[in-house]
Design a protein around this motif. Sequence first.
Motif, PDB file in Angstrom:
ATOM      1  N   LEU A 147      51.936  24.450  50.975  1.00 11.65           N
ATOM      2  CA  LEU A 147      50.723  23.892  50.285  1.00 11.65           C
ATOM      3  C   LEU A 147      50.959  24.518  48.864  1.00 11.65           C
ATOM      4  O   LEU A 147      49.983  24.082  48.090  1.00 11.65           O
ATOM      5  N   THR A 148      51.415  25.588  48.627  1.00 12.79           N
ATOM      6  CA  THR A 148      51.559  26.159  47.358  1.00 12.79           C
ATOM      7  C   THR A 148      52.780  26.388  46.727  1.00 12.79           C
ATOM      8  O   THR A 148      53.832  26.376  47.726  1.00 12.79           O
ATOM      9  N   ASN A 149      52.962  26.207  45.495  1.00 16.22           N
ATOM     10  CA  ASN A 149      54.390  26.464  45.216  1.00 16.22           C
ATOM     11  C   ASN A 149      54.579  27.097  43.555  1.00 16.22           C
ATOM     12  O   ASN A 149      54.558  26.627  42.638  1.00 16.22           O
ATOM     13  N   SER A 150      54.174  28.458  43.855  1.00 12.72           N
ATOM     14  CA  SER A 150      53.829  29.201  42.492  1.00 12.72           C
ATOM     15  C   SER A 150      54.919  30.392  42.300  1.00 12.72           C
ATOM     16  O   SER A 150      55.616  30.871  43.606  1.00 12.72           O
ATOM     17  N   THR A 151      55.226  30.870  41.448  1.00 16.60           N
ATOM     18  CA  THR A 151      56.013  32.012  41.247  1.00 16.60           C
ATOM     19  C   THR A 151      55.067  33.440  41.512  1.00 16.60           C
ATOM     20  O   THR A 151      55.870  34.563  41.320  1.00 16.60           O
ATOM     21  N   ALA A 152      53.771  33.296  41.943  1.00 18.37           N
ATOM     22  CA  ALA A 152      53.066  34.460  42.066  1.00 18.37           C
ATOM     23  C   ALA A 152      53.073  34.844  43.723  1.00 18.37           C
ATOM     24  O   ALA A 152      53.718  34.304  44.749  1.00 18.37           O
ATOM     25  N   ILE A 153      52.219  35.790  44.294  1.00 25.55           N
ATOM     26  CA  ILE A 153      52.015  36.041  45.380  1.00 25.55           C
ATOM     27  C   ILE A 153      50.811  35.272  45.931  1.00 25.55           C
ATOM     28  O   ILE A 153      49.739  35.808  45.798  1.00 25.55           O
ATOM     29  N   ASP A 154      51.019  34.232  46.819  1.00 24.77           N
ATOM     30  CA  ASP A 154      50.004  33.515  47.328  1.00 24.77           C
ATOM     31  C   ASP A 154      49.890  33.902  48.833  1.00 24.77           C
ATOM     32  O   ASP A 154      50.742  33.941  49.631  1.00 24.77           O
ATOM     33  N   THR A 155      48.645  34.547  49.470  1.00 28.74           N
ATOM     34  CA  THR A 155      48.755  35.059  50.757  1.00 28.74           C
ATOM     35  C   THR A 155      47.326  34.870  51.366  1.00 28.74           C
ATOM     36  O   THR A 155      46.370  34.372  50.627  1.00 28.74           O
ATOM     37  N   SER A 156      47.133  35.457  52.501  1.00 24.62           N
ATOM     38  CA  SER A 156      45.776  35.464  53.316  1.00 24.62           C
ATOM     39  C   SER A 156      44.995  34.051  53.466  1.00 24.62           C
ATOM     40  O   SER A 156      43.816  34.133  53.011  1.00 24.62           O
ATOM     41  N   PRO A 157      45.735  33.010  53.758  1.00 21.66           N
ATOM     42  CA  PRO A 157      45.054  31.815  53.837  1.00 21.66           C
ATOM     43  C   PRO A 157      43.893  31.705  55.006  1.00 21.66           C
ATOM     44  O   PRO A 157      44.228  32.172  55.986  1.00 21.66           O
ATOM     45  N   SER A 158      42.739  30.765  54.715  1.00 19.08           N
ATOM     46  CA  SER A 158      41.938  30.694  55.865  1.00 19.08           C
ATOM     47  C   SER A 158      41.204  29.291  55.605  1.00 19.08           C
ATOM     48  O   SER A 158      40.655  29.080  54.387  1.00 19.08           O
ATOM     49  N   TYR A 159      41.052  28.664  56.707  1.00 19.04           N
ATOM     50  CA  TYR A 159      40.342  27.193  56.542  1.00 19.04           C
ATOM     51  C   TYR A 159      38.717  27.436  56.630  1.00 19.04           C
ATOM     52  O   TYR A 159      38.313  28.035  57.103  1.00 19.04           O
ATOM     53  N   SER A 160      38.209  26.482  55.993  1.00 16.93           N
ATOM     54  CA  SER A 160      36.913  26.290  56.031  1.00 16.93           C
ATOM     55  C   SER A 160      36.775  25.708  57.380  1.00 16.93           C
ATOM     56  O   SER A 160      37.462  25.251  58.043  1.00 16.93           O
ATOM     57  N   PRO A 161      35.547  25.669  58.088  1.00 15.67           N
ATOM     58  CA  PRO A 161      35.150  25.391  59.229  1.00 15.67           C
ATOM     59  C   PRO A 161      35.336  23.784  59.459  1.00 15.67           C
ATOM     60  O   PRO A 161      35.482  23.453  60.697  1.00 15.67           O
ATOM     61  N   ASP A 162      35.314  22.964  58.557  1.00 12.65           N
ATOM     62  CA  ASP A 162      35.432  21.656  58.701  1.00 12.65           C
ATOM     63  C   ASP A 162      36.952  21.304  58.556  1.00 12.65           C
ATOM     64  O   ASP A 162      37.297  20.020  58.619  1.00 12.65           O
ATOM     65  N   GLY A 163      37.752  22.104  58.295  1.00 13.78           N
ATOM     66  CA  GLY A 163      39.308  21.898  58.043  1.00 13.78           C
ATOM     67  C   GLY A 163      39.519  21.246  56.735  1.00 13.78           C
ATOM     68  O   GLY A 163      40.787  21.131  56.605  1.00 13.78           O
ATOM     69  N   SER A 164      38.546  21.099  55.758  1.00 18.08           N
ATOM     70  CA  SER A 164      39.072  20.233  54.645  1.00 18.08           C
ATOM     71  C   SER A 164      39.545  21.068  53.478  1.00 18.08           C
ATOM     72  O   SER A 164      40.087  20.679  52.530  1.00 18.08           O
ATOM     73  N   LYS A 165      39.091  22.513  53.424  1.00 20.14           N
ATOM     74  CA  LYS A 165      39.709  23.219  52.234  1.00 20.14           C
ATOM     75  C   LYS A 165      40.250  24.643  52.862  1.00 20.14           C
ATOM     76  O   LYS A 165      40.257  24.919  54.153  1.00 20.14           O
ATOM     77  N   VAL A 166      40.934  25.170  52.102  1.00 17.20           N
ATOM     78  CA  VAL A 166      41.646  26.589  52.304  1.00 17.20           C
ATOM     79  C   VAL A 166      41.391  27.478  51.031  1.00 17.20           C
ATOM     80  O   VAL A 166      41.431  27.141  50.158  1.00 17.20           O
ATOM     81  N   VAL A 167      40.658  28.926  51.707  1.00 16.38           N
ATOM     82  CA  VAL A 167      40.587  29.991  50.665  1.00 16.38           C
ATOM     83  C   VAL A 167      41.779  30.787  50.761  1.00 16.38           C
ATOM     84  O   VAL A 167      42.555  30.929  51.832  1.00 16.38           O
ATOM     85  N   PHE A 168      42.157  31.120  49.720  1.00 16.83           N
ATOM     86  CA  PHE A 168      43.472  32.228  49.593  1.00 16.83           C
ATOM     87  C   PHE A 168      43.374  33.166  48.590  1.00 16.83           C
ATOM     88  O   PHE A 168      42.581  32.941  47.857  1.00 16.83           O
ATOM     89  N   THR A 169      44.274  34.334  48.620  1.00 12.37           N
ATOM     90  CA  THR A 169      44.219  34.981  47.316  1.00 12.37           C
ATOM     91  C   THR A 169      45.844  34.650  46.555  1.00 12.37           C
ATOM     92  O   THR A 169      46.587  34.495  47.231  1.00 12.37           O
ATOM     93  N   SER A 170      45.640  35.006  45.327  1.00  9.59           N
ATOM     94  CA  SER A 170      46.624  34.602  44.591  1.00  9.59           C
ATOM     95  C   SER A 170      46.747  35.604  43.252  1.00  9.59           C
ATOM     96  O   SER A 170      45.747  35.928  42.981  1.00  9.59           O
TER      97      SER A 170
END
Length: 427
Positions: free
Chosen positions: A280-303
């Motif tokens: 889902l992500t393709n960066s040179t950073a640290i992308d972590t801690s994903p969590s879905y929205s309750p309807d499954g349409s979105k994801v929150v994460f840290t980067s």
Amino acid sequence: MIVAMALGMTAAATLPARALVELNVNKGNVEPLPIAITDFQGGDALGAEISGIVSEDLKRSGLFAPIDKSAFIEKISNPDATPRFEDWKVINAQALVTGSVSKEADGRVRAQYRLWDTFAGQQMSGEQFFANDANTRRVAHIIADAIYERLTGEKGYFDTRVVFIDESGAKNARKKRLAIMDQDGANIRYLSDGRSIVLTPRFSPNRQEITYMSYESGQPKVYLLQIETGQRELVGDFPGMTFAPRFSPDGQKVIMSLLRDDGNSNIFAMDLRSRSTTRLTNSTAIDTSPSYSPDGSKVVFTSDRGGRAQIYVMGADGSGQTRISFGDGVYSTPVWSPRGDLIAFTKQTAGEFQIGVMRVDGSGERILSTGFQQEGPTWAPNGRVLMFFRDSAGGPKLVSVDLTGRNEQSIPTSNFASDPAWSPLLE
């Protein structure tokens, strides 16, 4: 198994009524509602035990103030009879709970309650439950949930469990076991033997199943565990390091952060049926801690793609990656509320760790708790209470706080405890 049946209204319900008592939990400052909870009749000590659990559940929510039994004027001997409402109004009991417990011929326990509005002189609700001895504590939590919902208009969260990491032993040789308990700290049992390190347990949103990481092979691997049967299944043997897997709302996927050979940490989703993995992500950073929205349409994460860890939101397919947090400090462990309206997070700033919430567009950031070394929020299924862990006095302990930030409660555990995850309501 627990069987529920509604109780009919008594004669008092036919009286002309004023507006029934209710608690507006959406006000900024909620005064706890005075409520009288009598000892349930019969069942020897079991009646008092069940009513005591109901009282503690409601009190810990911060929304109710159970009245000391020594102030009671009327002594309830028949919980089905209409109470003397004047006796309860005198002590300012705006709501009254009566009940009874008995043993059926088939060995089951029968528990019933009635909720009364003392000022309107009406029964508000009543139910009876049939359960085996092993489920009597659950019956108390279910009754507390019913009272909570009738008086607040929101679902309760008492008939739930929390899975967490039980930590024991010396700090430099800590034994970590998967453990599960009722939301109030009772009925702790262990799901792993502690021979290998386990981390980040997370509940399925629709089953009594968890995902977690284990280092038993020397490398972190993601497992699924059926809580009731103990059946365990390897999700995948991923190269490199795996971080914090979580379920999708339909329970059909897990989303996680994987560290690949290039040293970058990106977010991947795995379909649990086909075992296919989508990046889902393709960066040179640290992308972590994903969590879905309750309807499954979105994801929150840290980067940390902007220089330091901040909170981002994207579509469930990885599209539209947008930063939403812009505050000072470092953000981590974002978790979407079951209601869909808020995102909880950990924030580290000025040498302090904070547990907070923000709206899903990043506005309205609000800090609920500040302390030394605290992190890992998890939501109660009604989206009003958070649990997290705080390191103090030699090790981590579990703490809960509601959305006002004023009702902070310690969760009792026999050992140190970290990384809690709250279950859905039990069925």
